[in-house]
Design an enzyme around this catalytic site. Structure first.
Site, PDB file in Angstrom:
ATOM      1  N   GLY A 239       0.846  -1.322  -0.117  1.00  0.00           N
ATOM      2  CA  GLY A 239      -0.026   0.133  -0.053  1.00  0.00           C
ATOM      3  C   GLY A 239       0.745   0.993  -0.145  1.00  0.00           C
ATOM      4  N   GLU A 278       4.770  -6.245   1.744  1.00  0.00           N
ATOM      5  CA  GLU A 278       4.541  -6.686   0.389  1.00  0.00           C
ATOM      6  C   GLU A 278       4.220  -5.544  -0.552  1.00  0.00           C
ATOM      7  OE1 GLU A 278       1.519 -10.389   2.406  1.00  0.00           O
ATOM      8  OE2 GLU A 278       0.723  -8.313   1.607  1.00  0.00           O
ATOM      9  N   TYR A 321     -10.706   3.775 -11.561  1.00  0.00           N
ATOM     10  CA  TYR A 321     -10.396   4.431 -10.143  1.00  0.00           C
ATOM     11  C   TYR A 321     -10.614   6.106 -10.289  1.00  0.00           C
ATOM     12  CZ  TYR A 321      -8.096   0.078  -9.285  1.00  0.00           C
ATOM     13  OH  TYR A 321      -7.981  -1.362  -8.841  1.00  0.00           O
ATOM     14  N   CYS A 360     -15.228   1.595 -28.234  1.00  0.00           N
ATOM     15  CA  CYS A 360     -16.599   2.200 -28.188  1.00  0.00           C
ATOM     16  C   CYS A 360     -17.334   2.328 -26.788  1.00  0.00           C
ATOM     17  CB  CYS A 360     -17.409   1.193 -29.092  1.00  0.00           C
ATOM     18  SG  CYS A 360     -16.804   1.327 -30.797  1.00  0.00           S
ATOM     19  N   TYR A 389      -0.117  -2.100 -11.962  1.00  0.00           N
ATOM     20  CA  TYR A 389      -1.698  -2.050 -12.271  1.00  0.00           C
ATOM     21  C   TYR A 389      -2.031  -1.487 -13.722  1.00  0.00           C
ATOM     22  CZ  TYR A 389      -1.251  -3.260  -7.401  1.00  0.00           C
ATOM     23  OH  TYR A 389      -1.196  -3.706  -6.094  1.00  0.00           O
TER      24      TYR A 389
END
Ligand SMILES: *Cc1c(COP(=O)(O)O)cnc(C)c1O
Length: 431
Positions: A239, A278, A321, A360, A389
């Protein structure tokens, strides 16, 4: 620190002009800088050195085997969330003891694979999952270790889709249930449950949520110790942020300054606490860009659209997002080199532009309402901070092949994923 720089008005990745890379691999393509990956990894390792943590790179953020191999060569372990990622990690040469496996929905088949591979740690997300793991471990006669993913109920103040540590999220077990969980399962003969896992969300742009969640985890550890259950592993998850805009994110050292003092005392002595991190985005995001070519430019009302060959199928984050990615031409000329990555740059001659894809879908955009130098058909644009990502969330929507991927090391560029062909697109269809 990130090796994407303008020299004489043209963008380079390390020592290679971006335009050469677009010629080599075609567009759209993801371009990664090996040296940037190394620097981000080492910075984190050095910042947290007092805890000697095991760094388990989060495979889901950028999972190309060449990238994984490079991180393994730096000593990284891997954080996986599926059987597929587990196999990638193994194929890349990762020591199974350095693999940690999270995810709310591990299938029996995935659990069997992970047990067979003898991974280091299962991060358990529910009572039912623990019982299932224990049952399968018994059937196979293979012992293993687990940590309980605890939901510390802190708000990391990020997008609701990437907030994972609040009470109402599907991840982990609430703090109040954690003690009972350890009391019930803490003496399982097959699965040694001696760890606590936290992953509160991503990206977390302040250090306070870590402070709060680690403090809560330590209180839980102490309460468990009173009941005779010794926690030996604390996995803090990922994070940590990345600079989508210049100087947006705390640095590795800032996170470390908050977290290290809380844990340093417990990481020394005869039975030191093992700490796991992580990190995904903070390593990979600024180690990659997406290169795209402008197909057409058109006016619609008072807006200028740059229609590109990359879109939400290549990079989903803007539409999924509402994420900001800095976009700039690859060859803007000396006078138009951007001084920093920012939502609004004040420079003469900029034009309000919508950077959109070919799909489209109205949601198919890379950048909305952006001041950019004038772009023309055929120009290359760089979409920054796309290493995490990006490719892993790309799709073949509208039957576009997936982007190619290139890894640059100094003056050398290697295609690490070739461009897909039409045959690849239909390879699994039966007709
Ligand atoms: C996604 C994920 C990570 C990595 O998150 P980043 O923000 O990329 O650092 C780490 N741990 C778990 C369990 C995850 O699901």
């Amino acid at each position: 620190m990130d090796e994407f720089r303008y020299q004489h008005g043209v963008l380079h990745c390390e020592a290679v002009p971006a335009a050469d890379l677009a010629r080599l691999a075609g567009t759209p393509c993801y371009v990664y800088s090996q040296s940037t990956l190394t620097q981000h990894f080492e910075r984190l390792r050095d910042a947290f050195a007092p805890l000697s943590p095991l760094l388990c790179y989060s495979v889901k953020c950028c999972s190309n085997l060449a990238i994984l191999r490079h991180l393994v060569s730096l000593g990284s372990g891997m954080d996986v969330v599926s059987g597929g990622e587990l196999q990638r990690a193994r194929l890349a040469g990762c020591d199974p003891a350095k693999i940690v496996y999270a995810g709310v929905g591990k299938s029996d088949e995935e659990i069997r694979l992970a047990l067979t591979e003898r991974i280091g740690l299962f991060n358990i997300e529910s009572e039912m999952e623990f019982e299932n793991l224990s049952r399968i471990a018994k059937e196979m006669g293979l012992k293993t270790s687990a940590a309980l993913r605890v939901n510390p109920d802190v708000d990391p103040k990020t997008h609701r889709y990437t907030t994972t540590g609040k009470r109402e999220s599907k991840f982990g077990v609430d703090l109040e249930r954690a003690e009972a969980f350890f009391a019930k399962y803490g003496h399982d003969p097959m699965v040694s449950l001696r760890g606590i896992h936290l992953h509160i969300g991503s990206p977390v742009y302040s250090t306070a949520p870590y402070l709060e969640s680690v403090e809560k985890a330590l209180r839980l550890m102490d309460a468990l110790a009173e009941r005779g259950i010794t926690i030996t592993t604390l996995d803090l998850g990922g994070g940590f942020g990345a600079d989508y805009e210049s100087d947006q994110s705390p640095l590795a050292i800032d996170y470390a300054q908050t977290i290290v003092p809380l844990l340093a005392g417990r990481c020394t002595g005869s039975s030191p606490l093992r700490v796991i991190l992580e990190p995904g985005r903070t390593i990979a995001a600024n180690a990659g860009i997406l290169l795209t070519r402008v197909e057409y430019v058109k006016q619609s009302g008072d807006r200028t659209f740059a229609i590109c060959d990359a879109g939400m199928h290549s990079l989903l984050r803007p539409s999924h997002y509402g994420a900001f990615h800095f976009v700039w031409p690859v060859a803007p000329g000396e006078s138009m080199v951007p001084p920093r990555r920012a939502r609004e740059l004040v420079m003469p001659g900029l034009v309000r532009t919508e950077v959109v894809g070919p799909l489209c879908e109205t949601g198919d955009f890379l950048a909305e309402d952006r001041l950019l130098p004038t772009v023309a058909r055929g120009d290359l644009l760089a979409v920054y901070t796309a290493g995490a990502y990006g490719m892993t969330m790309a799709s073949r929507y509208n039957s576009h092949p997936l982007p190619a991927e290139v890894l640059v090391n100094g003056t050398t560029a290697t295609i690490i994923r070739r461009r897909e062909s039409f045959a690849d697109l239909i390879a699994h269809e039966v007709s």
